[in-house]
Design a protein around this motif. Structure first.
Motif, short mmCIF file in Angstrom:
data_model
loop_
_atom_site.label_atom_id
_atom_site.label_comp_id
_atom_site.label_asym_id
_atom_site.label_seq_id
_atom_site.Cartn_x
_atom_site.Cartn_y
_atom_site.Cartn_z
N MET A 235 56.27 0.25 -37.02
CA MET A 235 55.85 -0.22 -35.71
C MET A 235 55.37 -1.67 -35.79
N MET A 236 54.60 -1.99 -36.82
CA MET A 236 54.05 -3.34 -36.93
C MET A 236 55.18 -4.37 -37.07
N LEU A 237 56.18 -4.07 -37.88
CA LEU A 237 57.31 -4.98 -38.05
C LEU A 237 58.04 -5.18 -36.72
N TYR A 238 58.26 -4.09 -35.99
CA TYR A 238 58.93 -4.18 -34.70
C TYR A 238 58.11 -4.99 -33.70
N LEU A 239 56.80 -4.79 -33.69
CA LEU A 239 55.95 -5.55 -32.77
C LEU A 239 55.96 -7.04 -33.10
N GLN A 240 55.99 -7.37 -34.39
CA GLN A 240 56.07 -8.78 -34.78
C GLN A 240 57.38 -9.39 -34.29
N GLN A 241 58.48 -8.64 -34.45
CA GLN A 241 59.77 -9.12 -33.98
C GLN A 241 59.78 -9.29 -32.47
N LEU A 242 59.21 -8.33 -31.77
CA LEU A 242 59.14 -8.38 -30.32
C LEU A 242 58.40 -9.64 -29.88
N GLU A 243 57.27 -9.92 -30.52
CA GLU A 243 56.45 -11.06 -30.14
C GLU A 243 57.15 -12.38 -30.46
N GLN A 244 58.01 -12.41 -31.47
CA GLN A 244 58.75 -13.62 -31.80
C GLN A 244 59.95 -13.82 -30.88
N GLN A 245 60.54 -12.73 -30.42
CA GLN A 245 61.77 -12.80 -29.65
C GLN A 245 61.58 -12.98 -28.14
N VAL A 246 60.46 -12.50 -27.62
CA VAL A 246 60.27 -12.48 -26.17
C VAL A 246 59.39 -13.66 -25.75
N PRO A 247 59.88 -14.52 -24.86
CA PRO A 247 59.05 -15.63 -24.38
C PRO A 247 57.77 -15.13 -23.71
N ALA A 248 56.73 -15.92 -23.81
CA ALA A 248 55.43 -15.51 -23.25
C ALA A 248 55.47 -15.31 -21.74
N THR A 249 56.44 -15.90 -21.07
CA THR A 249 56.53 -15.78 -19.62
C THR A 249 57.30 -14.53 -19.19
N GLU A 250 57.90 -13.84 -20.12
CA GLU A 250 58.72 -12.67 -19.80
C GLU A 250 57.92 -11.38 -19.92
N HIS A 251 58.16 -10.45 -19.02
CA HIS A 251 57.51 -9.14 -19.08
C HIS A 251 58.14 -8.29 -20.18
N VAL A 252 57.34 -7.45 -20.77
CA VAL A 252 57.82 -6.52 -21.79
C VAL A 252 57.94 -5.15 -21.14
N LEU A 253 59.10 -4.54 -21.30
CA LEU A 253 59.35 -3.22 -20.73
C LEU A 253 59.42 -2.20 -21.85
N VAL A 254 58.59 -1.16 -21.75
CA VAL A 254 58.66 -0.06 -22.70
C VAL A 254 58.97 1.21 -21.93
N ALA A 255 59.61 2.15 -22.61
CA ALA A 255 59.93 3.44 -22.02
C ALA A 255 59.39 4.52 -22.94
N ILE A 256 58.97 5.63 -22.35
CA ILE A 256 58.46 6.76 -23.11
C ILE A 256 59.29 7.98 -22.75
N ASP A 257 59.69 8.72 -23.77
CA ASP A 257 60.55 9.88 -23.56
C ASP A 257 60.00 11.09 -24.30
N HIS A 258 60.06 12.24 -23.67
CA HIS A 258 59.70 13.52 -24.30
C HIS A 258 60.98 14.28 -24.53
N THR A 259 61.24 14.63 -25.78
CA THR A 259 62.45 15.36 -26.14
C THR A 259 62.08 16.66 -26.81
N ALA A 260 62.72 17.73 -26.40
CA ALA A 260 62.50 19.05 -27.01
C ALA A 260 63.58 19.29 -28.05
N TRP A 261 63.17 19.76 -29.22
CA TRP A 261 64.11 20.13 -30.28
C TRP A 261 64.00 21.63 -30.49
N ALA A 262 65.08 22.32 -30.20
CA ALA A 262 65.10 23.78 -30.32
C ALA A 262 65.05 24.19 -31.79
N ARG A 263 64.17 25.12 -32.10
CA ARG A 263 64.05 25.71 -33.45
C ARG A 263 63.73 27.19 -33.32
N PRO A 264 64.53 27.95 -32.57
CA PRO A 264 64.19 29.35 -32.31
C PRO A 264 64.21 30.25 -33.54
#
Length: 104
Positions: free
Chosen positions: A1-30
């Motif tokens: 996560m820390m490496l990705y956040l560093q990359q995000l901060e280097q790649q995205v201009p300070a004037t641009e909004h950051v969009l994150v998405a959250i997903d819940h996925t079910a994995w069947a293990r009956p």
């Protein structure tokens, strides 16, 4: 996560909004009777398995890919909303980017 956040901060201009998405996925293990902490999940009906929550950075308005920042199992004593909130809080706390930190 820390490496990705560093990359995000280097790649995205300070004037641009950051969009994150959250997903819940079910994995069947009956059939995994010895798997600890199986729960009832909803995925085209109710299944027995485990739920996972992913928070990802969406880098482009037009496109079809995302960069996962965190992917964690949702325990039986937590809910998808609680897990998503804790993941978002953690990402914001670890980010030195003021745009992400302002979500707290």
């Amino acid at each position: 996560m820390m490496l990705y956040l560093q990359q995000l901060e280097q790649q995205v201009p300070a004037t641009e909004h950051v969009l994150v998405a959250i997903d819940h996925t079910a994995w069947a293990r009956p059939d995994a009777q010895t798997l600890k902490d199986r729960t009832h999940e909803y995925q085209q009906g109710v299944i027995i398995g485990q739920g996972y929550s992913t928070i990802a950075w969406i880098p482009e308005a037009q496109g079809s890919w995302a960069l996962p920042l965190l992917h964690e199992r949702i325990s039986s004593w937590s809910s998808p909303i609680e897990k998503a909130a804790s993941q978002l809080k953690l990402v914001c706390e670890q980010s030195i980017n003021k745009r992400l930190s302002s979500f707290r």
